[in-house]
Design a protein around this motif. Structure first.
Motif, PDB file in Angstrom:
ATOM      1  N   PRO A  38      30.920  36.751  83.231  1.00  8.40           N
ATOM      2  CA  PRO A  38      31.377  37.389  84.472  1.00  8.40           C
ATOM      3  C   PRO A  38      32.395  36.521  85.185  1.00  8.40           C
ATOM      4  O   PRO A  38      32.260  35.310  85.268  1.00  8.40           O
ATOM      5  N   ASP A  39      33.447  37.181  85.678  1.00  7.81           N
ATOM      6  CA  ASP A  39      34.473  36.458  86.422  1.00  7.81           C
ATOM      7  C   ASP A  39      33.864  35.984  87.747  1.00  7.81           C
ATOM      8  O   ASP A  39      33.266  36.772  88.478  1.00  7.81           O
ATOM      9  N   LEU A  42      34.611  37.932  90.832  1.00  2.93           N
ATOM     10  CA  LEU A  42      34.211  39.334  90.923  1.00  2.93           C
ATOM     11  C   LEU A  42      32.688  39.413  90.959  1.00  2.93           C
ATOM     12  O   LEU A  42      32.040  39.766  89.983  1.00  2.93           O
ATOM     13  N   ASP A  43      32.129  39.055  92.082  1.00  2.00           N
ATOM     14  CA  ASP A  43      30.682  39.023  92.265  1.00  2.00           C
ATOM     15  C   ASP A  43      30.215  40.348  92.860  1.00  2.00           C
ATOM     16  O   ASP A  43      30.530  40.674  94.003  1.00  2.00           O
ATOM     17  N   THR A 383      31.877  48.868  85.580  1.00  2.00           N
ATOM     18  CA  THR A 383      31.939  47.486  86.064  1.00  2.00           C
ATOM     19  C   THR A 383      32.396  46.517  84.983  1.00  2.00           C
ATOM     20  O   THR A 383      33.086  45.536  85.279  1.00  2.00           O
ATOM     21  N   ASP A 384      32.053  46.795  83.716  1.00  2.54           N
ATOM     22  CA  ASP A 384      32.508  45.913  82.641  1.00  2.54           C
ATOM     23  C   ASP A 384      34.031  45.939  82.530  1.00  2.54           C
ATOM     24  O   ASP A 384      34.669  44.899  82.363  1.00  2.54           O
ATOM     25  N   LYS A 387      35.495  43.944  85.389  1.00  2.00           N
ATOM     26  CA  LYS A 387      35.426  42.504  85.155  1.00  2.00           C
ATOM     27  C   LYS A 387      36.431  42.062  84.087  1.00  2.00           C
ATOM     28  O   LYS A 387      37.065  41.008  84.213  1.00  2.00           O
ATOM     29  N   ARG A 391      39.510  39.461  84.664  1.00  2.00           N
ATOM     30  CA  ARG A 391      39.692  38.271  83.833  1.00  2.00           C
ATOM     31  C   ARG A 391      41.059  38.297  83.138  1.00  2.00           C
ATOM     32  O   ARG A 391      41.728  37.264  83.035  1.00  2.00           O
ATOM     33  N   LEU A 417      32.151  48.166  93.276  1.00  2.00           N
ATOM     34  CA  LEU A 417      33.238  47.699  92.421  1.00  2.00           C
ATOM     35  C   LEU A 417      34.540  47.599  93.202  1.00  2.00           C
ATOM     36  O   LEU A 417      35.280  46.612  93.090  1.00  2.00           O
TER      37      LEU A 417
END
Length: 476
Positions: A38-39, A42-43, A383-384, A387, A391, A417
């Motif tokens: 995970p970046d 981007l929490d 969400t993937d 992320k 990245r 998101l």
């Protein structure tokens, strides 16, 4: 679960395809990678930070609406009511629409007219830092009179957009199906498909455009040679061309990007054709395109068509913008294909759709970041993919503020998101339809079904919003 990507060498394979005549189908080779870490920027886990700018009244309504749409029987019942004869009774109709307006409509739509929608755009930007993508909510037109009425509304959208600071607005959106009669779009698509099968087939009305087919494009909709457009149809097509030119011209004069939405494959060739000749005609600024077309990554031919269109745009030195989406017509595509004895044009698995989206996203981001005239709006609720995009932007050293790359989600959906990407420094927009409540009903039903079930698109937002509500209530 591992993500799947198309191998990088496929970019070269796609770019060598010939748009003249149907080449052999390219079968993408799939390669699996482990999920990226995970970046850190981007929490999406800290709901207090994500929803800090959202008033508790909005949280309550959003949580209630998203939880309601997660209940399958409730969605089915609501859809039945909205489509039943109960809506023919004035009392019942008014009662239902009043309820819808105060709940689902206010959650998913921006207002009943352009002025109200512009105010909502301002409110969303000032409270959350998210831009707006304004679209008049009508979807289809059956005749020229309806098209004439609709283009006036789309022009009003551009005029409303002009009143907003550029920091608040991403773009306006137009549906070709609302400004060109549906039957005519089907006829034009048939003729374009037949010309692709038979390059010597002449279309005297056709304007110069980028390729709209590839070797793997579905052509089963047109099984025999269609007759030429009648004089009346040609005249109606010319009127549709003029409607498109009128909104493109307004957007060009106002420096407001125009996004052209996608539809089913039975209509999409005509829409792509109109989008691309509009881009050739109006994308004169080499740094920022005005006209954007939409690529639907759930289609098996999406990657090939994207590369063909980009190759031609670069050859002609024409800037072009793309909105990348997954797609929303899976059921209707499968039913039509099956009725004609063909496989669906949609990828066989959701993993293949994710892979196609992520590969197209990576390719477009590379193009947009290298100083070319390419711009991209990455429209995703996944969400993937968000992320991965974040990245990739970091790897490319993307300038997050120049407007060449931005993310987008539907208004009322995937707020976590959207806010997470915004906190990471990206331009993020919300697709914000407006119009009378009754006009928005088909749109609202689609949104309800997308959020239907506990594992649906809205699951993350429901969980985070519920947690944040509990935190605020117990903190009092």
């Amino acid at each position: 679960m591992a993500n799947r990507f198309l191998r990088p060498h496929l970019i070269h394979r796609f770019s060598t395809l010939s748009p003249v005549g149907p080449p052999s189908t390219v079968v993408p080779e799939i390669l699996s990678f482990d999920q990226p870490k995970p970046d850190v920027d981007l929490d999406l886990s800290d709901q207090a930070r994500l929803f800090a700018s959202v008033p508790i009244s909005d949280l309550v309504r959003s949580t209630a609406v998203l939880h309601a749409t997660a209940i399958g029987p409730m969605v089915d019942f609501g859809s039945w009511v909205m489509s039943s004869k109960l809506m023919e009774t004035t009392f019942t109709r008014d009662l239902v629409l009043r309820f819808v307006k105060g709940t689902f409509y206010d959650h998913f739509c921006a207002g009943e007219d352009a002025a109200a929608a512009a105010r909502r755009v301002t409110s969303v930007y000032e409270s959350r830092g998210l831009k707006g993508m304004l679209v008049y909510g009508v979807e289809h037109a059956e005749n020229g009179g309806e098209c004439d009425n609709n283009i006036k509304k789309f022009i009003e959208t551009v005029e409303a957009a002009k009143t907003l600071p550029t920091s608040h607005l991403s773009s306006v959106v137009v549906k070709i199906t609302a400004i060109c009669p549906m039957n005519l779009l089907k006829r034009v698509s048939d003729l374009l498909r037949w010309q692709y099968k038979n390059p010597s087939f002449k279309l005297p009305w056709k304007l110069h455009s980028f390729p709209v087919f590839s070797g793997s494009s579905p052509l089963y909709h047109t099984t025999s040679e269609p007759g030429p457009l009648t004089l009346e149809e040609e005249q109606e097509l010319e009127k549709a061309h003029e409607r498109i030119k009128s909104i493109c011209r307004r957007c060009q004069e106002s420096n407001v990007p125009l996004l052209i939405d996608a539809e089913d494959t039975i209509l999409q060739p005509a829409i792509d054709y109109m989008a691309y000749w509009s881009a050739i005609m109006f994308n004169s600024d080499k740094d920022r395109p005005i006209v954007y077309n939409t690529i639907q990554a759930y289609l098996k031919d999406a990657g090939e068509r994207l590369h063909l269109a980009l190759r031609e745009s670069e050859k002609m030195n024409v800037p072009i913008g793309f909105k990348l989406v997954r797609g929303a017509y899976m059921s209707s595509e499968a039913k039509l294909a099956d009725s004609l004895g063909f496989k669906s044009p949609v990828h066989d698995t959701i993993q293949e759709t994710h892979a196609c989206y992520n590969e197209c996203m990576s390719f477009l981001m590379e193009k947009a970041s290298n100083g070319s005239g390419i711009a991209v709006i990455l429209a995703t609720h996944n969400t993937d993919s968000g992320k991965l995009g974040a990245r990739k932007a970091s790897e490319l050293g993307v300038d997050k503020e120049n407007g060449k790359i931005e993310f987008a989600q539907l208004y009322g959906m995937s707020d976590a998101l959207s806010l997470g990407l915004k906190r990471a420094g990206f331009n993020v927009s919300k697709y914000m339809p407006y119009g009378p409540v009754e006009t928005a009903v088909p749109y609202l039903i689609r949104r309800a079904y997308e959020n239907r079930g506990m594992m649906s698109t809205g699951a993350l937002d429901r969980q985070l919003m519920r947690t944040e509500l509990k935190r605020r209530i117990t903190a009092r």
